[in-house]
Design a protein around this motif. Sequence first.
Motif, short mmCIF file in Angstrom:
data_model
loop_
_atom_site.label_atom_id
_atom_site.label_comp_id
_atom_site.label_asym_id
_atom_site.label_seq_id
_atom_site.Cartn_x
_atom_site.Cartn_y
_atom_site.Cartn_z
N ILE A 138 1.07 -1.45 0.08
CA ILE A 138 0.24 0.38 -0.42
C ILE A 138 0.77 1.30 -0.26
CG2 ILE A 138 -0.22 -0.07 2.81
CD1 ILE A 138 -2.80 1.08 2.25
N ARG A 139 0.60 2.29 -1.00
CA ARG A 139 1.63 3.43 -0.50
C ARG A 139 0.20 4.77 -0.15
NH1 ARG A 139 1.99 8.25 -4.12
NH2 ARG A 139 1.28 7.85 -6.41
N ILE A 140 1.07 4.83 0.49
CA ILE A 140 0.36 6.30 1.79
C ILE A 140 1.38 6.97 1.03
CG2 ILE A 140 0.44 7.23 3.40
CD1 ILE A 140 1.03 4.61 4.94
N GLY A 141 0.01 7.93 0.43
CA GLY A 141 0.16 9.42 0.13
C GLY A 141 0.12 10.70 0.13
N VAL A 142 0.98 11.35 1.30
CA VAL A 142 0.24 12.61 1.94
C VAL A 142 1.16 13.60 0.82
CG1 VAL A 142 1.31 14.14 3.52
CG2 VAL A 142 1.23 12.02 4.15
N ASN A 143 0.14 14.93 1.19
CA ASN A 143 0.84 15.09 -0.40
C ASN A 143 0.34 17.09 0.82
OD1 ASN A 143 -2.38 16.27 -0.99
ND2 ASN A 143 -1.95 14.54 -2.40
N GLY A 157 0.62 25.50 9.35
CA GLY A 157 -0.29 25.26 7.83
C GLY A 157 0.36 24.11 7.51
N PRO A 158 0.85 23.88 5.78
CA PRO A 158 1.64 22.23 4.99
C PRO A 158 3.13 22.40 5.13
CG PRO A 158 0.58 23.51 3.43
CD PRO A 158 0.18 24.76 4.90
N THR A 159 3.55 22.76 6.59
CA THR A 159 5.11 22.62 6.46
C THR A 159 5.62 21.11 6.39
OG1 THR A 159 4.73 22.54 8.75
CG2 THR A 159 4.93 24.59 8.07
N PRO A 160 6.85 21.06 6.14
CA PRO A 160 7.14 19.78 5.90
C PRO A 160 7.24 18.18 7.11
CG PRO A 160 8.93 21.33 4.72
CD PRO A 160 7.79 22.21 5.60
N GLU A 161 7.62 19.23 8.70
CA GLU A 161 6.43 19.07 9.79
C GLU A 161 6.16 18.48 9.85
OE1 GLU A 161 8.19 21.82 9.21
OE2 GLU A 161 10.05 21.89 9.83
N LYS A 187 4.49 14.50 -1.31
CA LYS A 187 4.95 15.70 -1.92
C LYS A 187 3.78 17.32 -1.82
CE LYS A 187 3.97 12.00 -5.61
NZ LYS A 187 3.44 11.66 -7.03
N SER A 188 4.58 17.55 -2.33
CA SER A 188 4.11 19.42 -2.01
C SER A 188 4.21 19.78 -3.50
CB SER A 188 4.94 19.70 -1.41
OG SER A 188 4.57 21.81 -1.51
N SER A 189 3.72 21.30 -3.69
CA SER A 189 4.21 21.55 -5.81
C SER A 189 5.22 23.07 -5.11
CB SER A 189 2.54 22.42 -5.28
OG SER A 189 2.24 23.19 -4.67
N SER A 190 5.75 22.40 -3.98
CA SER A 190 6.75 23.44 -3.54
C SER A 190 8.29 22.36 -3.62
CB SER A 190 6.70 24.50 -2.11
OG SER A 190 8.15 24.38 -1.65
N VAL A 191 8.94 22.30 -4.83
CA VAL A 191 10.15 21.93 -4.21
C VAL A 191 10.70 21.93 -2.89
CG1 VAL A 191 12.14 21.31 -5.28
CG2 VAL A 191 10.77 22.52 -7.07
N LEU A 192 10.96 23.28 -2.22
CA LEU A 192 12.06 23.14 -1.03
C LEU A 192 10.96 22.01 0.12
CD1 LEU A 192 13.14 26.82 -1.63
CD2 LEU A 192 14.51 24.61 -1.79
N ILE A 213 6.64 15.54 -6.91
CA ILE A 213 6.96 17.33 -6.75
C ILE A 213 5.25 17.04 -6.97
CG2 ILE A 213 7.21 18.94 -7.19
CD1 ILE A 213 9.49 17.96 -6.11
N THR A 214 4.09 17.03 -7.27
CA THR A 214 2.57 17.48 -6.72
C THR A 214 2.41 18.31 -8.17
OG1 THR A 214 0.41 16.75 -6.40
CG2 THR A 214 1.80 18.50 -4.67
N GLU A 215 1.34 18.17 -8.28
CA GLU A 215 0.71 19.00 -9.39
C GLU A 215 2.54 20.34 -9.92
OE1 GLU A 215 -0.45 20.96 -6.19
OE2 GLU A 215 -1.99 19.21 -6.17
N ALA A 216 3.31 19.62 -10.51
CA ALA A 216 4.86 20.44 -10.73
C ALA A 216 4.24 21.17 -12.50
CB ALA A 216 5.42 19.37 -11.37
#
Length: 369
Positions: A138-143, A157-161, A187-192, A213-216
């Motif tokens: 199973i893949r868990i896909g958090v974005n 906010g949706p920070t890396p942490e 994944k985030s649409s922000s590369v950093l 990278i989502t919604e690239a």
Amino acid sequence: METKKDSCEPTHNSRNFTSPVYIGQIGVGGSNPVRVQSMTNTDTRDTSATLQQITSLYNAGCEIVRVAVPDQTAAENLKELSQHSPLPLIADIHFDHKLAVRAISSGIQGIRINPGNIGTEKALDNIVHALKERSIPIRIGVNSGSVERDLLRAHGGPTPEAMVESALRHIRLLEERDYYQIKLSIKSSSVLNTVQAYRLLSQKVNYPLHLGITEAGTLIRGTVKSSVGLGILLFDGLGDTLRVSLTGDPVDEVLVAWEILRSLGIRKRGPEIISCPSCGRTEIDLLSLTREVEKHLQAVQEVFTVAVMGCPVNGPGEAKHADIGIAGGKECGVIFCKGEVIKKVSERELLTEFKKELNNYLDSISEKS
Ligand code: SF4
């Protein structure tokens, strides 16, 4: 006196070996190669269109493909798709546990669903029970858009942490049920933010990581964002599969993914075509010539370097390392091999002659192998 050998050769960090899982016959994680993945954009209920696209992806070098499963009809169609697909299939499901159970029992090789979004404990128990029966990952896909409200509040906010904490919650739900065939994406649409999130997550768990990278975006923007983000992570030694998300033909996702892997020296597939940028010395239509050569070599899997250069003065010299190349000139052109000119032909015959030489070269390397 013993002298220290200098080395300026850049190398990536040693690979982070995760606990492997299998998507059908394809090993992911551990010492397996970094896998190239994509996703169909056809209607999953349309068997013929979906299989046609999966075959195109397979021919381009895709190794795992994900299909969206929005309803029961699509879930029912998975059986036929998985019977005929040349690639292992991952069913992408949002929220609906009945669809998930149905998809798992259809014969697909993996599923992507977030355990925390399913609703009830009982519904999750049913999914895990079905996963155990078939023993598929199973893949868990958090974005960044899927982070829970309380975590958004706690982290501002949706920070890396926040994304990592969200992923750990989903993981815990499976571990509590003794299920460990897990693959993760964050994944985030922000590369950093994406880079930071994967780095943090890799310090906390040892499950295989699916990079993206989502919604690239469309071809140029999406390629740049994915190449930078995934390039940094792969260079760090992270990542077991990758998908370059592009708005457009998924075959391009696969081609870009292979170029990312090739440019980092991680994996190679097919010829590397180098072409000069052209300049005031160019007297031919270099772009069309390069496209024709690319088209001619599209299905070739052998690894070698082909140069397409704009002029015969600097071309062969600038592309000395190429195995075979072509350089256009005024009303004529040259074909060269390892920096040496082997043939001079009229401009009209240049492409045809080059295709013949390419075929001869391919025959010679396949005889050696
Ligand atoms: Fe210009 Fe020739 Fe160099 Fe191409 S190979 S950039 S045409 S000098």
